[in-house]
Design a protein around this motif. Structure first.
Motif, mmCIF file in Angstrom:
data_model
loop_
_atom_site.group_PDB
_atom_site.id
_atom_site.type_symbol
_atom_site.label_atom_id
_atom_site.label_comp_id
_atom_site.label_asym_id
_atom_site.label_seq_id
_atom_site.Cartn_x
_atom_site.Cartn_y
_atom_site.Cartn_z
ATOM 1 N N VAL A 39 0.875 -1.176 0.000
ATOM 2 C CA VAL A 39 0.000 0.000 0.000
ATOM 3 C C VAL A 39 0.917 1.232 0.000
ATOM 4 C CG1 VAL A 39 -1.725 1.301 1.345
ATOM 5 C CG2 VAL A 39 -1.847 -1.209 1.245
ATOM 6 N N PRO A 40 0.599 2.267 -0.823
ATOM 7 C CA PRO A 40 1.483 3.447 -0.857
ATOM 8 C C PRO A 40 1.696 4.040 0.540
ATOM 9 C CG PRO A 40 -0.186 3.581 -2.583
ATOM 10 C CD PRO A 40 -0.528 2.373 -1.753
ATOM 11 N N ALA A 41 2.916 4.508 0.780
ATOM 12 C CA ALA A 41 3.240 5.063 2.100
ATOM 13 C C ALA A 41 2.342 6.252 2.438
ATOM 14 C CB ALA A 41 4.717 5.465 2.135
ATOM 15 N N ALA A 42 1.999 7.044 1.418
ATOM 16 C CA ALA A 42 1.154 8.227 1.666
ATOM 17 C C ALA A 42 -0.230 7.831 2.182
ATOM 18 C CB ALA A 42 1.012 9.028 0.381
ATOM 19 N N VAL A 81 -10.049 -0.357 -2.610
ATOM 20 C CA VAL A 81 -10.263 0.939 -1.945
ATOM 21 C C VAL A 81 -9.140 1.914 -2.342
ATOM 22 C CG1 VAL A 81 -10.347 2.058 0.326
ATOM 23 C CG2 VAL A 81 -11.580 -0.085 -0.049
ATOM 24 N N VAL A 82 -7.906 1.399 -2.365
ATOM 25 C CA VAL A 82 -6.761 2.249 -2.750
ATOM 26 C C VAL A 82 -6.939 2.763 -4.178
ATOM 27 C CG1 VAL A 82 -4.294 2.141 -3.358
ATOM 28 C CG2 VAL A 82 -5.078 1.230 -1.156
ATOM 29 N N GLN A 83 -7.371 1.885 -5.077
ATOM 30 C CA GLN A 83 -7.460 2.261 -6.501
ATOM 31 C C GLN A 83 -8.813 2.856 -6.866
ATOM 32 O OE1 GLN A 83 -5.439 0.470 -9.469
ATOM 33 N NE2 GLN A 83 -4.248 -0.972 -8.238
ATOM 34 N N LEU A 98 -6.431 -1.321 7.236
ATOM 35 C CA LEU A 98 -4.993 -1.563 7.438
ATOM 36 C C LEU A 98 -4.702 -1.986 8.881
ATOM 37 C CD1 LEU A 98 -3.355 1.322 5.344
ATOM 38 C CD2 LEU A 98 -3.978 -0.982 4.635
ATOM 39 N N GLU A 99 -5.505 -1.473 9.807
ATOM 40 C CA GLU A 99 -5.307 -1.843 11.221
ATOM 41 C C GLU A 99 -5.982 -3.156 11.578
ATOM 42 O OE1 GLU A 99 -6.663 1.577 13.427
ATOM 43 O OE2 GLU A 99 -5.243 2.845 12.324
#
Ligand SMILES: Cc1cc2nc3c(=O)[nH]c(=O)nc-3n(C[C@H](O)[C@H](O)[C@H](O)COP(=O)(O)OP(=O)(O)OC[C@H]3O[C@@H](n4cnc5c(N)ncnc54)[C@H](O)[C@@H]3O)c2cc1C
Length: 347
Positions: A39-42, A81-83, A98-99
């Motif tokens: 997952v991108p760091a941002a 969700v990211v994309q 993520l958690e």
């Protein structure tokens, strides 16, 4: 690799195959940082490459395919969700995913089979003002934690047109989860059906407006990470066989060849995921998915031969019976081996 993976997960693998986890499996995967891989760091991830996701799933599957399947579901949903082109949904859901506080399922089998011309879409969306009213059933979805989940599904607009992909949440009125399905294995994966009755879905729930246009972008990670399950299982089985093979020369040679063949395909998969070639060339990814499914079968057959009759006695060949059941799942997960063979023939 983490201590939990290497020292503890294997101890609970049989239990995860035969029943619900006695601990918070998803929370544990998240605590090990595995849900953040790629997952991108941002966005709160580790900023890793797509191949890292497949490698992480493989590392888990080496000990437990059930745990790997939960990780795959969670990470595949998180990737949608990211994309997604809906930043509000991303801001709302990604941190909890993520958690490991909120589970994600991917109910896209039906839609993928629909696009492959195999079956009709099972979810209908009727217009209701500026929203849709969704009805239907998703007969199988993994990682449907009773405490809370979202599931991604494509819906068929009744007037026709492109297929929107939406996120349906357990806490939405009209969303019902069935009891766990009575599976022969992988029972720790929260696999159940979801019934949808008049569920109101609005723009805030949209992951993407058009599955067909979106699929080339999201399929490589979805399928590549799924291949991680085959990789980890094949490696585990070959490793178990090697420990048992002793001085049987013919079997030794077959094991060495099987191991080399597996790693050649693994290297090709990881490289292809990182150089992005599978977006434009899904057939190359399909062929690797098929090859890896064959590696699993071969590895299990060699493990069986290395143990001989003892493998058939309860408690004699550690993990073998579980791996045999785990392996039975590899050809049938969507896109199934039969489906991919058919699609490759059409090309
Ligand atoms: C443990 C488990 C967990 C799952 N989790 C999920 C999940 O999280 N999300 C999700 O969306 N789905 C999930 N599924 C569903 C799974 O991905 C498959 O959709 C499901 O197993 C049924 O698909 P099938 O192709 O076997 O079934 P069927 O459609 O009944 O097909 C039976 C067989 O015929 C083949 N076939 C069908 N039509 C044709 C045709 N026209 N030509 C040639 N061959 C054909 C199929 O490939 C298959 O081999 C899960 C299934 C299992 C067992």
């Amino acid at each position: 690799m983490t201590t939990w993976l290497d020292e503890e997960l294997g101890e609970v693998a049989d239990a995860l195959d035969s029943g619900p986890p006695a601990f918070d499996l998803l929370g544990r995967l998240a605590a090990e940082g595995l849900t953040r891989v790629g997952v991108p760091a941002a966005l709160g991830g580790d900023g890793g490459a797509p191949s890292d996701v497949a490698a992480a799933v493989a590392a888990v599957a080496r000990h437990s395919v059930a745990a790997a399947f939960v990780l795959w579901s969670q990470r595949s949903y998180a990737e949608l969700v990211v994309q997604s082109d809906n930043p509000a949904l991303r801001a709302r859901e990604l941190p909890a995913l993520l958690e490991g506080r909120w589970a994600g399922g991917v109910g896209l089998s039906n839609a993928m089979k629909f696009l492959g011309g195999i079956e009709p879409l099972e979810l209908a969306a009727r217009p209701d003002g500026d929203r849709w009213r969704v009805d239907g059933v998703l007969p199988w979805v993994t990682n449907l934690r009773g405490q809370g989940f979202s599931v991604a599904a494509a819906v068929q607009p009744v007037p026709g047109g492109p297929l929107p992909v939406v996120a349906l949440r357990l806490d939405q009125p009209g969303v019902r989860r069935s009891p766990d399905l009575p599976l022969i294995g992988l029972r720790g994966c929260d696999v159940a059906a979801v019934r949808l009755q008049g569920v109101l879905v609005g723009p805030e729930d949209r992951l993407h407006a058009d599955l067909n246009a979106w699929l080339p972008q999201v399929r490589p990670l979805f399928l590549g990470a799924q291949c991680g399950m085959s990789i980890g299982l094949a490696r585990a089985s070959l490793f178990a066989a090697q420990k048992r093979v002793g001085r049987r020369e013919a079997l030794r040679m077959r094991l060495a060849e099987a191991g080399m063949g597996l790693e050649v395909d693994v290297a090709e998969l990881l490289q292809g995921l990182d150089d992005g070639r599978f977006g434009a060339d899904p057939a190359a990814l399909f062929r690797l998915r098929l090859a890896l499914a064959l590696h699993v079968q071969e590895a299990l057959a060699l493990e069986l031969q290395a143990w001989g009759g003892q493998a058939y006695l309860e408690g004699q060949a550690p993990g073998f019976a579980r791996r045999w059941r785990e392996a039975a799942f590899i050809p049938i997960i969507t896109p199934s081996v039969a489906q991919l063979e058919m699609q490759l023939l059409k090309k």
